[in-house]
Design a protein around this motif. Structure first.
Motif: not given
Length: 186
Positions: A119-126
């Motif tokens: 998860l990246s970008k504050r858990k928005v992009r998976k």
């Protein structure tokens, strides 16, 4: 926030004035000294010499008692998994390297498939990472991408890092990728 700060300052000054009273100093000085004492490091902490404060223990050499302790100790090496059957958790052993497939995916040191969700970008992009790919990584990516697109019924973006043997798919496709790897025997 500013009103809270002003309120706290006014109360703090009255508390400090009461602390200057001689009777209050006698009663509260040990408490104030304890608050200011720093216990942050091991070296600064006091050394306990009195053994009566420690927990009592007995040393046993009975092998029947030792078997209960051995169950709690971690393994030195990861135990070998079962070779033929599927376990209760759904884990399947890897088949022998299939000569018909142009790619191979070895298991991790814990005998798991190297498929991870990041998860990246504050858990928005998976992102679904598949690592340790050996052989024709391009063929692996196209086969898995075809399977994922039929599963989700829309295009799936992917990225290949050939020197590292990593394929990255945009989205959470971990369970679908693991299912496809189980079907292939990887």
């Amino acid at each position: 926030m500013a009103s809270l700060r002003i309120f706290a300052r006014s109360k703090l000054s009255s508390i400090l004035q009461n602390c200057r009273h001689p009777e209050f100093k006698k009663a509260a000085s040990p408490v104030v000294l304890e608050i200011q004492k720093r216990w942050g490091s091991y070296q600064g902490s006091p050394k306990y010499v009195d053994p009566s404060k420690y927990t009592d223990f007995d040393i046993s050499s009975d092998p029947k008692e030792w078997q209960y302790v051995e169950r709690l100790l971690p393994y030195n090496v990861v135990p070998q998994p079962p070779t033929k059957e599927i376990t209760a958790s759904g884990w399947k052993p890897q088949n022998v390297k299939d000569e018909n497939l142009p790619y191979f995916l070895p298991r991790t040191r814990n005998h798991m498939q190297p498929v991870f969700l990041r998860l990246s970008k504050r858990k928005v992009r998976k992102l679904t990472y598949i690592t340790k790919i050996q052989g024709d990584i391009w063929k692996f990516e196209s086969d898995l991408k075809e399977h994922l697109e039929t599963k989700v019924k829309k295009p799936v973006a992917s990225r290949i890092n050939e020197p590292a043997g990593v394929v990255i798919f945009h989205g959470d496709h971990v369970s679908a990728a693991k299912q496809w790897l189980d079907e292939k025997g990887l």
